[in-house]
Design a protein around this motif. Structure first.
Motif, PDB file in Angstrom:
ATOM      1  N   TYR A   1       0.829  -1.208   0.000  1.00 43.82           N
ATOM      2  CA  TYR A   1       0.000   0.000   0.000  1.00 43.82           C
ATOM      3  C   TYR A   1       0.861   1.256   0.000  1.00 43.82           C
ATOM      4  O   TYR A   1       0.696   2.134  -0.850  1.00 43.82           O
ATOM      5  CB  TYR A   1      -0.912  -0.034   1.221  1.00 43.82           C
ATOM      6  N   TRP A   2       1.773   1.363   0.952  1.00 40.51           N
ATOM      7  CA  TRP A   2       2.575   2.582   1.051  1.00 40.51           C
ATOM      8  C   TRP A   2       3.496   2.758  -0.139  1.00 40.51           C
ATOM      9  O   TRP A   2       3.763   3.894  -0.560  1.00 40.51           O
ATOM     10  CB  TRP A   2       3.395   2.565   2.350  1.00 40.51           C
ATOM     11  N   PHE A   3       3.972   1.662  -0.712  1.00 35.20           N
ATOM     12  CA  PHE A   3       4.952   1.743  -1.806  1.00 35.20           C
ATOM     13  C   PHE A   3       4.345   1.284  -3.132  1.00 35.20           C
ATOM     14  O   PHE A   3       5.018   0.628  -3.926  1.00 35.20           O
ATOM     15  CB  PHE A   3       6.175   0.885  -1.466  1.00 35.20           C
ATOM     16  N   ASP A   4       3.103   1.667  -3.399  1.00 32.19           N
ATOM     17  CA  ASP A   4       2.436   1.151  -4.606  1.00 32.19           C
ATOM     18  C   ASP A   4       2.866   1.853  -5.888  1.00 32.19           C
ATOM     19  O   ASP A   4       2.431   1.476  -6.975  1.00 32.19           O
ATOM     20  CB  ASP A   4       0.914   1.177  -4.442  1.00 32.19           C
ATOM     21  N   GLY A   5       3.695   2.871  -5.798  1.00 28.09           N
ATOM     22  CA  GLY A   5       4.257   3.508  -6.984  1.00 28.09           C
ATOM     23  C   GLY A   5       3.455   4.655  -7.545  1.00 28.09           C
ATOM     24  O   GLY A   5       3.976   5.453  -8.340  1.00 28.09           O
ATOM     25  N   GLU A   6       2.195   4.787  -7.158  1.00 25.05           N
ATOM     26  CA  GLU A   6       1.353   5.860  -7.673  1.00 25.05           C
ATOM     27  C   GLU A   6       0.789   6.723  -6.547  1.00 25.05           C
ATOM     28  O   GLU A   6       0.798   7.948  -6.645  1.00 25.05           O
ATOM     29  CB  GLU A   6       0.202   5.286  -8.508  1.00 25.05           C
ATOM     30  N   ARG A   7       0.300   6.081  -5.508  1.00 31.15           N
ATOM     31  CA  ARG A   7      -0.336   6.819  -4.421  1.00 31.15           C
ATOM     32  C   ARG A   7       0.550   6.806  -3.179  1.00 31.15           C
ATOM     33  O   ARG A   7       1.658   6.326  -3.195  1.00 31.15           O
ATOM     34  CB  ARG A   7      -1.708   6.196  -4.130  1.00 31.15           C
ATOM     35  N   ASN A   8       0.052   7.420  -2.118  1.00 26.88           N
ATOM     36  CA  ASN A   8       0.709   7.392  -0.819  1.00 26.88           C
ATOM     37  C   ASN A   8       2.104   8.004  -0.876  1.00 26.88           C
ATOM     38  O   ASN A   8       2.220   9.187  -1.200  1.00 26.88           O
ATOM     39  CB  ASN A   8       0.670   5.964  -0.274  1.00 26.88           C
TER      40      ASN A   8
END
Length: 395
Positions: free
Chosen positions: A125-132
């Motif tokens: 989630y934190w490192f999804d490449g688009e968000r966060n």
């Protein structure tokens, strides 16, 4: 330094000096090799996310915008938060209809302890490449184009899930080997060394993914211990046998300090272990006053405790502060008590600060057209940007 605090410091030094070695030295990334000190932001905002009950589910660039910079009533734009603490306490309303908790004390009868698969869900989630984290980096980059680079990169602090001993944390008859494997070996959370192995694996995963992401404007500054209460053997009424985190935390602190990361904690108002926080190896502790919800928690008493134990404040508000909510004037008054106390007791301007704002509640204030909300938004942001610890608004 108060005698009690000095004694605690000495105890911490002794405790850390006798810790067992953390094992083989980990790979060091470029920023770790070049770092000469541990990094603590002056003003760090808590950013919850990953539980499926949150709406919206993830942080995008637009939602980060009012956290990155502040435009005052004259149109002047300044950097706002220089620190971002990424955390989550549970994962609810999942597509598979299951609920998981990332710390002891949450979802007592409605969920299970998170295992390795759920810890990996957090990382994905934190490192999804688009968000966060990626969205935060882009939001900062957009601001850099307008303001130039800030004095420091935005400092990121990432939570460490609680390696909960039992699969159903309240039931000591449930499995202690539910979590999964590290290095082909199934961990047993009855053993402190196995709980530490899970935390070390997670820390290394964060470091590796952060390195792969190649963020332009973010730096990994430290880690955050999620559980807000640290029972010790004498705290029998707090079910010490369900947690035993007091023996685990110095091992984690030792590992993080060897890599020049900070170890951070935000205990609640009357949490067990607060008076002994140095013994556990924390670098920075922010006490929750909880006055926002419980006016009987006296701000002046809490500020005196903070001075006695050398910690700092977590400021607290959530969506109930919006003027459309019934009774919001009471919540705004309580929040102003935090600001008054921090100023009167000299915490503001001498200690780094942390800010709990529910889930995107500062964003909700920012987009509100209600004049009361707009006024409070500016009042709050002025408090942050005028923090005397900051470098004349350049930070």
């Amino acid at each position: 330094m108060p005698r009690k605090l000095l004694f605690t410091v000495l105890l911490a030094a002794v405790a850390l000096s006798v810790l067992p070695a953390s094992g083989k030295s980990p790979k060091r990334y470029a920023w770790e090799r070049n770092r000469s000190e541990r990094l603590i932001p002056t003003d760090a905002v808590l950013c919850y996310g990953q539980s499926h009950h949150r709406k919206p589910y993830a942080w995008d660039e637009a939602h980060f915008e009012p956290y990155v910079t502040y435009v005052d009533t004259t149109g002047r734009e300044q950097w706002l938060f220089d620190g971002f603490i990424f955390l989550e306490s549970q994962d609810m309303d999942r597509p598979d209809k299951r609920n998981y908790t990332y710390m002891t004390g949450v979802l007592r009868d409605r969920g299970l302890s998170a295992g390795r698969a759920q810890w990996e869900n957090l990382l994905d989630y934190w490192f999804d490449g688009e968000r966060n984290l990626a969205a935060l980096d882009r939001a900062v980059h957009a601001a850099v184009k307008r303001l130039g680079k800030p004095a420091t990169k935005r400092r990121v602090v990432v939570m460490i899930p609680d390696p909960i001993i039992y699969h159903h944390w309240i039931d000591s008859m449930t499995s202690t080997t539910y979590w999964g494997e590290v290095g082909g070996r199934r961990l047993d959370f009855r053993k402190t060394e196995d709980r530490f192995a899970a935390c070390k694996w997670y820390i290394d995963q964060v470091r590796e993914r952060f390195d792969r992401a190649g963020y332009r404007h973010l730096e990994l500054a430290g880690f955050y211990w999620l559980r807000e209460n640290i029972a010790q053997p004498q705290d029998t009424e707090y079910s010490y046998y369900l947690t035993r985190s007091d023996v685990l935390l110095p091992l984690i602190a030792d590992y993080l300090h060897g890599l020049n990361y900070t170890f951070n904690w935000i205990p609640f108002y009357d949490a067990r272990g607060y008076e002994d926080w140095l013994k556990f190896g924390f670098d920075k502790v922010y006490l929750q006053l909880n006055h926002y919800w419980k006016p009987e928690n006296d701000v002046d008493v809490a500020c005196r405790r903070i001075l006695e134990y050398g910690s700092s404040i977590e400021f607290e508000f959530e969506s109930s502060i919006l003027n459309a909510r019934e009774g919001s004037d009471v919540y705004r008054a309580r929040f102003r008590d935090y600001m008054r106390g921090a100023r009167e007791y000299g915490i503001y301007g001498t200690q780094p600060l942390a800010y709990y704002q529910g889930y995107m509640s500062l964003y909700d204030l920012w987009v509100s057209e209600d004049p009361v909300d707009r006024a409070f938004f500016h009042e709050f942001c002025r408090f942050v940007v005028n923090n005397p610890l900051r470098d004349n608004g350049k930070k």
